[in-house]
Design an enzyme around this catalytic site. Structure first.
Site, PDB file in Angstrom:
ATOM      1  N   ARG A 197       0.825  -1.225   0.000  1.00  0.00           N
ATOM      2  CA  ARG A 197       0.000   0.000   0.000  1.00  0.00           C
ATOM      3  C   ARG A 197       0.862   1.279   0.000  1.00  0.00           C
ATOM      4  O   ARG A 197       0.520   2.268   0.637  1.00  0.00           O
ATOM      5  CB  ARG A 197      -0.954   0.003   1.201  1.00  0.00           C
ATOM      6  N   GLU A 198       1.962   1.226  -0.705  1.00  0.00           N
ATOM      7  CA  GLU A 198       2.862   2.378  -0.728  1.00  0.00           C
ATOM      8  C   GLU A 198       2.158   3.653  -1.208  1.00  0.00           C
ATOM      9  O   GLU A 198       2.384   4.739  -0.680  1.00  0.00           O
ATOM     10  CB  GLU A 198       4.059   2.119  -1.650  1.00  0.00           C
ATOM     11  N   LEU A 199       1.303   3.496  -2.206  1.00  0.00           N
ATOM     12  CA  LEU A 199       0.658   4.689  -2.768  1.00  0.00           C
ATOM     13  C   LEU A 199      -0.288   5.328  -1.756  1.00  0.00           C
ATOM     14  O   LEU A 199      -0.359   6.542  -1.614  1.00  0.00           O
ATOM     15  CB  LEU A 199      -0.109   4.328  -4.048  1.00  0.00           C
ATOM     16  N   LYS A 200      -0.986   4.486  -1.041  1.00  0.00           N
ATOM     17  CA  LYS A 200      -1.896   4.989  -0.009  1.00  0.00           C
ATOM     18  C   LYS A 200      -1.121   5.821   1.020  1.00  0.00           C
ATOM     19  O   LYS A 200      -1.479   6.958   1.323  1.00  0.00           O
ATOM     20  CB  LYS A 200      -2.556   3.801   0.692  1.00  0.00           C
ATOM     21  N   HIS A 236     -16.842  11.435   4.242  1.00  0.00           N
ATOM     22  CA  HIS A 236     -15.680  11.008   3.447  1.00  0.00           C
ATOM     23  C   HIS A 236     -14.729  12.167   3.197  1.00  0.00           C
ATOM     24  O   HIS A 236     -13.718  12.022   2.536  1.00  0.00           O
ATOM     25  CB  HIS A 236     -16.131  10.405   2.118  1.00  0.00           C
ATOM     26  N   CYS A 274      -8.310   1.225   1.694  1.00  0.00           N
ATOM     27  CA  CYS A 274      -8.214  -0.170   1.261  1.00  0.00           C
ATOM     28  C   CYS A 274      -8.899  -1.059   2.282  1.00  0.00           C
ATOM     29  O   CYS A 274      -8.997  -0.708   3.448  1.00  0.00           O
ATOM     30  CB  CYS A 274      -6.752  -0.599   1.176  1.00  0.00           C
ATOM     31  N   ASN A 303     -16.597  -3.623  -4.867  1.00  0.00           N
ATOM     32  CA  ASN A 303     -16.477  -2.768  -3.689  1.00  0.00           C
ATOM     33  C   ASN A 303     -15.492  -1.627  -3.964  1.00  0.00           C
ATOM     34  O   ASN A 303     -14.953  -1.017  -3.062  1.00  0.00           O
ATOM     35  CB  ASN A 303     -16.010  -3.604  -2.488  1.00  0.00           C
ATOM     36  N   GLU A 320     -26.286   6.874   3.438  1.00  0.00           N
ATOM     37  CA  GLU A 320     -25.565   7.977   2.831  1.00  0.00           C
ATOM     38  C   GLU A 320     -26.541   8.778   1.978  1.00  0.00           C
ATOM     39  O   GLU A 320     -27.344   8.206   1.273  1.00  0.00           O
ATOM     40  CB  GLU A 320     -24.450   7.404   1.946  1.00  0.00           C
TER      41      GLU A 320
END
Ligand code: GLN
Ligand code: ZN
Length: 754
Positions: free
Chosen positions: A15-18, A694, A515, A119, A665
């Site tokens: 998950r480097e980009l996150k 969000h 994620c 999802n 929502e």
């Protein structure tokens, strides 16, 4: 025979980009840093695909947030209010994705919606009468060039104009068709640009083709592409579909002058029949989606070979994934805790590349491949799933009565009103409170054995006490304990259920930097022990106000897990429902008067075609929810929560869940759902989210008041609850506290004014 994939998980192996993007949001790294990390990841992924021998390697599937948003930005579909912020292009991009509040102005984010039946969530492009669709961006070309510099020739991929315009919302008089000329020009320019870059193939994704399409829509698609494809010159165009079959207009669509067509043989139940009945043009390459891009089980080579061998007579076939690998975790390599006898059945994104490669070898009759086939065969010959006879028996013994709650909703409402004595417009939250660093650390330390169970619990109890005190202080009416013990709303339950397996690093992107790590259903499901009772009852001792028990519903647990493929989804869901029913009854017996059973993902596996909705899904999914609460006392108030607003079309089914209260929502979708509720005279009490969680933006009191007023115009006041639109776990503490304070003040003001 060649191999191809539709897209790769861009968030990175770990998950480097996150993490990089979130650092950028917190201003810990600069824009240049973030851009550099993005590039590094892209190059790494291209090289991996190349090393694994994939012939058609995509570019353009990378994104800092969402590729639909990328396409919108590329084509200048950026509403004026964002342009007026006068931010850098990356900052404007993130303003669209997450909203912006700062020196340059205050704007909310674009709406976010579920991406077909996954999802994953995409940002909904907004078009108005002044929108000038034209090619203004460089991203696609830059990435193609980058790959080339790294020695890899990619096949760029872009969302197609038909799907893009179909997914957009329109403010004004113009409709999708009014923009056809503009998109033809813009995509034509994209063709020219790629042709000039010596690009061979361009992949255009048109997943909207697997939806129900009227003859008029098929006609529109054909006309659009007849015009557009005149501009392609020597560039080869792959029309890529996924998530189902192209049932409507198949014959017409395959005749269009595409050079390749990508069809889904996994979720597309009718794809095989369509080809058998209507053939496939010999002059086109068939990109056959035969490796499942959504599930994590190994491919059954024998079955796949049977499919592919039939296709080969039709012309050139390329082995492809059924959809982008975005929807499965990156690699099995980092799963150190699961044993080989389990992992030998798994295949994540990287392993799926190997599968494509192995299938290619087998199909080319390479000698070394016999062993590959034999190994795979052996795997599918042995029984792998553990069965629990008792569970199976319970499911089969269910009768109609098990799915009905007594007395009626109306009678229960009166009984509960008497008992709970809540004010009008009761205020509450959806369950979770911010998962701060300390909260996460506490769980991590406990997991690693660095702290004792009693230290771990004491910390959580402290957080619960703080959370309850805060809610009392600001005057919320129905409290929650805050969910500090939960990593994830599905994994947490899975951990206490027999039949589940967990991974360590198997993350899948849900939206933007968020994620999820879906657990895996491995055997029959049963509740091993009470799951939430201790924390909920502890929280209830701290307050005289009602403390909501907080559970995840069976349909959501199923939909956010990787499901088995050997028994039906219905059967798995009923097993889950029986397990959660035990938990509901235990909570009730321990004095919890309100229980929320989240069905955040109810819509997730709703078939894409409306004709299949009931028979294939709702006819068992809705009863499964009812089974969970059918045995509670009339005094116990059952809430449910859904994370999306798009349920106008299944509104009656939602009413049939027979919950007492439902929150959902609404703020991001501009309260559109209210009309649908009004139209069917919805009887369940409702809490349409009054602000968007969000985004870090804090809604002002007046803004929330306006929202409540709008709700009250459509829904009788005695049925309305006031709450945020989802759980608060992803938010920071300051904005959460400020927002909730404003929410309570706004509700009180509206009450006062009545
Ligand atoms: N109760 C859960 C929470 O508040 C619901 C989460 C969700 O809807 N995704 O976090
Ligand atoms: Zn939610």
């Amino acid at each position: 025979m060649k191999t191809s994939i539709i897209g790769f998980p861009r968030v990175g192996e770990l998950r480097e980009l996150k993490f990089a993007t979130e650092k950028y949001f917190r201003k810990e790294i600069t824009e240049e840093d973030l851009l550099a990390i993005g590039k590094e990841l892209r190059v790494k992924h291209w090289q991996l695909l190349d090393d694994q021998g994939i012939d058609f390697i995509p570019s353009g599937d990378f994104s800092f947030f969402d590729t639909t948003l990328d396409t919108a930005v590329l084509l200048n579909i950026v509403p004026k209010k964002y342009q007026e912020l006068q931010l850098s292009s990356l900052e404007t991009y993130f303003a669209l994705a997450r909203g912006y509040q700062g020196e340059s102005g205050d704007v909310t984010a674009l709406a976010m919606k579920k991406w077909f039946n996954t999802n994953y969530h995409y940002m909904v492009p907004e078009i108005d009468d002044n929108t000038k669709i034209q090619l203004v961006g460089e991203k696609l070309f830059t990435e193609f060039k980058e790959a080339k510099e790294a020695g890899i020739v990619t096949r760029p991929t872009i969302l197609g104009p038909f799907t893009l315009l179909k997914l957009a919302t329109y403010h004004g008089a113009k409709k999708a068709e009014d923009f056809y000329e503009a998109v033809i020009t813009a995509y034509g320019q994209i063709f020219d640009r790629f042709a000039a870059l010596d690009c061979e193939w361009l992949q255009i994704d048109e997943p909207a083709l697997v939806l129900d399409l009227s003859p008029v829509q098929v006609q529109q698609f054909s006309t659009l592409y007849q015009k557009l494809l005149r501009k392609k010159g020597n560039l080869k165009i792959l029309l890529q579909t996924y998530f189902g079959d192209v049932r409507d207009g198949y014959q017409e669509i395959v005749k269009l002058p595409f050079d390749g067509i990508g069809l889904d043989f996994v979720e597309g139940r009718k794809t095989g029949t369509l080809l058998e009945e209507h053939g496939f043009p010999k002059d086109k390459v068939l990109f056959a989606g035969i490796v499942n891009g959504k599930n994590i089980w190994k491919n059954n080579y024998q079955e796949t070979l049977r499919v592919v061998e039939k296709l080969q007579s039709l012309g050139e076939v390329v082995l492809n994934t059924s959809c982008s690998l975005l929807h499965v975790p990156y690699t099995l390599a980092n799963e150190t805790e699961l044993t080989e006898d389990v992992t030998s059945y798994f295949s994540f994104a990287t392993e799926k590349l190997t599968e494509l490669n192995e299938l290619k070898k087998i199909l080319s009759n390479k000698e070394e491949s016999y062993e590959l086939l034999a190994t795979n065969d052996a795997l599918f010959k042995q029984g792998r799933f553990s069965r629990n006879e008792q569970v199976a028996k319970k499911v089969h013994a269910l009768t109609e009565q098990d799915f009905v709650r007594f007395p009626s909703l109306e009678k229960r409402a009166a009984i509960q009103k008497d008992k709970l004595k809540l004010p009008i417009l009761p205020t509450t939250t959806i369950g979770s409170f911010p998962q701060t660093k300390e909260v996460k650390q506490n769980r991590a330390k406990f997991k690693k054995g660095e702290i004792t169970e009693s230290d771990y619990t004491a910390f959580n109890q402290g957080k619960i006490a703080e959370c309850v005190a805060f809610q009392e202080e600001i005057g919320l009416d129905v409290l929650v304990h805050g969910e500090f013990e939960r990593n994830d709303m599905v994994e947490y339950f899975g951990e206490s259920l027999d039949g589940y397996l967990f991974t360590e690093k198997a993350w899948v992107q849900s939206y933007g930097t968020r994620c999820v790590k879906p657990p895996i259903i491995w055997g029959d499901v049963a509740r091993a022990k009470p799951i939430t009772v201790a924390y909920s009852t502890y929280a209830q001792t701290l307050t005289d106000k009602p403390m909501k028990g907080m559970l995840t519903g069976p349909v959501t647990i199923l939909n956010w897990s990787f499901p088995r493929e050997d028994i039906s989804l219905r059967e798995s869901t009923l097993q889950l429902a029986l397990a959660i029913q035990e938990e509901v009854l235990d909570l009730e017996a321990s004095g919890i008067e309100i229980i929320q059973i989240d069905e955040a993902a109810l819509r997730e596996k709703l078939p894409l075609r409306q004709t299949d909705w009931h028979r294939e899904y709702l006819d068992w999914a809705i009863p499964a929810f009812r089974l969970v609460h059918s045995k509670v006392q009339p005094t116990t108030q059952i809430h449910t929560h859904m994370c999306y607003s798009e349920f106008a079309d299944i509104i009656q089914d939602i009413e049939n869940m027979d919950a007492d209260v439902i929150s959902f929502e609404a703020s991001r979708s501009n309260l559109e759902i209210l009309d649908a509720l009004k139209a069917i005279n919805f009887q369940t009490q409702v809490g349409p989210g009054v602000y968007d969680i969000h985004s870090p933006r804090v809604p002002a009191v007046a803004e929330i008041e306006t929202t409540i007023d709008r709700i009250l115009k459509k829904i009788p006041i005695e049925k309305v609850w006031v709450n945020p639109d989802c759980g608060l776990k992803t938010r920071g503490v300051p904005e959460t506290q400020a927002s909730l304070k404003n929410l309570v003040i706004a509700a009180k003001k509206v009450r006062g004014g009545i």
